[in-house]
Design an enzyme around this catalytic site. Structure first.
Site, short mmCIF file in Angstrom:
data_model
loop_
_atom_site.label_atom_id
_atom_site.label_comp_id
_atom_site.label_asym_id
_atom_site.label_seq_id
_atom_site.Cartn_x
_atom_site.Cartn_y
_atom_site.Cartn_z
N CYS A 114 0.91 -1.01 0.04
CA CYS A 114 -0.06 -0.03 0.06
C CYS A 114 0.70 1.27 -0.12
CB CYS A 114 -1.04 -0.10 1.26
SG CYS A 114 -2.12 -1.33 1.16
N HIS A 258 -3.11 7.17 2.72
CA HIS A 258 -3.47 5.82 2.11
C HIS A 258 -4.69 5.68 3.04
CE1 HIS A 258 -4.14 1.69 1.06
NE2 HIS A 258 -3.73 1.31 2.41
N ASN A 288 -10.12 0.03 0.60
CA ASN A 288 -8.79 0.14 0.54
C ASN A 288 -8.24 -0.55 -0.76
OD1 ASN A 288 -5.92 -0.49 0.68
ND2 ASN A 288 -6.17 -1.17 2.89
N1 COA Z 1 -18.28 -8.56 10.05
C1 COA Z 1 -18.56 -8.64 11.32
N2 COA Z 1 -18.02 -9.29 12.28
C2 COA Z 1 -16.57 -9.46 12.12
C3 COA Z 1 -15.85 -9.04 10.71
C4 COA Z 1 -16.98 -8.48 9.72
N3 COA Z 1 -16.32 -8.19 8.55
N4 COA Z 1 -14.65 -9.41 10.97
C5 COA Z 1 -14.51 -9.51 11.88
N5 COA Z 1 -15.48 -9.75 12.81
C6 COA Z 1 -15.60 -10.17 14.01
C7 COA Z 1 -14.74 -10.96 14.56
O1 COA Z 1 -14.92 -12.29 14.35
C8 COA Z 1 -14.51 -10.69 16.11
O2 COA Z 1 -15.67 -11.67 16.61
P1 COA Z 1 -15.48 -12.37 18.12
O3 COA Z 1 -15.20 -11.26 19.00
O4 COA Z 1 -16.62 -12.89 18.31
O5 COA Z 1 -14.39 -13.11 18.10
C9 COA Z 1 -15.19 -9.44 16.21
O6 COA Z 1 -15.53 -9.11 15.14
C10 COA Z 1 -13.89 -8.35 16.62
O7 COA Z 1 -12.75 -8.75 15.60
P2 COA Z 1 -11.51 -7.97 15.61
O8 COA Z 1 -10.54 -8.51 14.42
O9 COA Z 1 -10.78 -8.17 16.90
O10 COA Z 1 -11.94 -6.65 15.17
P3 COA Z 1 -11.17 -5.16 15.30
O11 COA Z 1 -11.79 -4.10 16.06
O12 COA Z 1 -9.61 -5.54 15.28
O13 COA Z 1 -11.45 -4.48 13.86
C11 COA Z 1 -10.05 -4.41 11.54
C12 COA Z 1 -10.75 -5.40 12.81
C13 COA Z 1 -9.61 -5.26 10.51
C14 COA Z 1 -11.34 -3.54 11.18
C15 COA Z 1 -9.19 -3.64 12.26
O14 COA Z 1 -8.27 -4.54 12.97
C16 COA Z 1 -8.40 -2.84 11.38
O15 COA Z 1 -9.11 -2.01 10.81
N6 COA Z 1 -7.02 -3.23 11.13
C17 COA Z 1 -6.28 -2.42 10.18
C18 COA Z 1 -6.67 -3.30 8.89
C19 COA Z 1 -6.00 -2.57 7.59
O16 COA Z 1 -6.35 -1.34 7.35
N7 COA Z 1 -5.02 -3.00 7.00
C20 COA Z 1 -4.49 -2.44 5.68
C21 COA Z 1 -3.44 -1.82 6.11
S1 COA Z 1 -2.38 -1.23 4.49
#
Ligand code: COA
Length: 382
Positions: A114, A258, A288
């Protein structure tokens, strides 16, 4: 004489198909509410089956050349930043060079996930600064939809397809790309990865292969760790690049980060004690799009009148590698009016470029048919 690399053209392309969170929730166990609250994303564009990273990149580059009023035969360098090339080789950039009919250009792909657009901008602007080339087309293009595990709701809801391009041109007038910082940390390589197609086929003997433990060829991510990394490096790269450019945040009109996630940008803005108005965001509409996201956001920012001549704009990228980096650019162009008739006429030259490319392929085939390697395979013999 000092050469400065000015942005003189910009162009974008998004596939027609727009997939909303609600539509996605019909295929994956997710909701619009979950996605929007955690990421700020409402919809993303998905490439049609006939579209590729190269065709998306071509559309964006052709539009950028229109704005720059540069004929493709004058282009000297084409760089495509991408993580989703159709082939390991030939490069996507070579395909774009061919589609454009950029017959005097060198072309290569750049892999920095990215952060790819910021990396490519630096490579191109330095090539101009040294006098190696007079101009360059820098493209970020991705078909992320092809490398996602559509059963994995924690990644597939985040990404989208698209392409954005800028044309850089050398000038002795100070301005354009003023300073850049690039950084990487391979110790975090496992946090965000996309294995190459054949990397798990390790030859043992003859036609036998063993795997090396990796089975997936789709995006793998530790969301929480990436989140933490991103919020830290956005703040530090902006501070570092401003120091290098001898500017302060007050000198900056707009920051185009980004477009990964609204919450990441909000946290970074807090760390920098900057209002959100200083950041341009369009992640809501595109998701993204990896290396394409900064030039896509730039196009929208220009369209929305967010950049005026002499404004300083900061591009900041972060992503897999881990990689990150930022550029300060003096924006010194007024968006030109490109008449439609001209645009239609310019399309004709791309049709002609495809015709010339077919002719060259045909000539190569004919020439191969009438010449034969000699018995030792040492060269052609009539
Ligand atoms: N819809 C519904 N629930 C979802 C889901 C979705 N699309 N994806 C994950 N979940 C659930 C998980 O299973 C988890 O459930 P549980 O508590 O029952 O186990 C819960 O939501 C929390 O998951 P978690 O991964 O801890 O969520 P989070 O608050 O960390 O948010 C992201 C996840 C991916 C949104 C966040 O970590 C993020 O934005 N990270 C950066 C990602 C990014 O930008 N990457 C590219 C960089 S270039």
């Amino acid at each position: 004489m000092m050469r400065y690399a000015h942005i003189v053209g910009w162009g974008c392309y998004l596939p027609d198909r727009r997939v909303t969170n609600d539509e996605l929730s019909r295929y994956v166990d997710t909701t619009d509410e979950w996605i929007y609250q955690r990421t700020g994303i409402r919809a993303r564009h998905i490439a049609a089956p006939h579209e590729t990273t190269a065709t998306l990149a071509f559309e964006a580059a052709a539009r950028a050349l229109d704005v720059a009023d540069l004929h493709p035969s004058q282009v000297e360098l084409v760089i495509v930043a991408t993580s989703t090339p159709e082939y390991m080789f030939p490069s996507t950039a070579c395909k774009v060079q061919d589609y454009l009919g950029a017959s005097h250009a060198g072309a290569f792909d750049l892999s920095a996930a990215c952060s790819g657009f910021v990396y490519a901008l630096q490579m191109a602007s330095q090539s101009i600064a040294t006098g190696a080339v007079r101009n360059a087309v820098v493209i970020g293009s991705e078909t992320m939809s092809r490398v996602l595990d559509w059963q994995d709701r924690s990644t597939c809801v985040l990404f989208g397809d698209g392409a954005g391009a800028v044309v850089l041109k050398g000038s002795s007038v100070p301005g354009g790309v003023m300073a850049t910082t690039l950084r990487s940390d391979g110790s975090g390589a496992d946090l965000l990865s996309l294995p190459a197609l054949y990397h798990n086929r390790v030859p043992i003997s003859g036609a036998e292969y063993s795997t090396n433990g990796h089975h997936k060829n789709t995006v793998d991510m530790d969301g929480r760790q990436v989140y933490r990394f991103a919020t830290n490096v956005i703040a530090t790269s902006i501070q570092d690049v401003l120091k290098k450019a001898e500017l302060t945040v007050d000198d900056i009109a707009l920051i185009i980060p980004h477009q990964a996630n609204t919450r990441i940008i909000e946290t970074a803005a807090k760390k920098l004690k900057l209002p959100m108005e200083k950041f341009y965001l369009n992640v809501e509409h595109n998701g993204n799009t990896s290396a394409a996201s900064i030039p896509l956001a730039l196009c929208d920012a220009v369209r929305d009148g967010r950049l005026k001549p002499d404004d300083n704009v900061v591009f900041v990228g972060f992503g897999g590698g881990l990689t990150w980096g930022a550029s300060v650019v003096k924006w010194d162009v007024t968006p030109p009016e490109v008449p439609l008739i001209d645009h239609e006429w310019r399309r004709v030259r791309y049709i002609m470029a495809r015709g010339r490319s077919r002719l060259r392929r045909w000539q190569r085939r004919v020439s191969a048919a009438v010449t034969r390697p000699d018995e030792n395979g040492q060269g052609p013999k009539r």
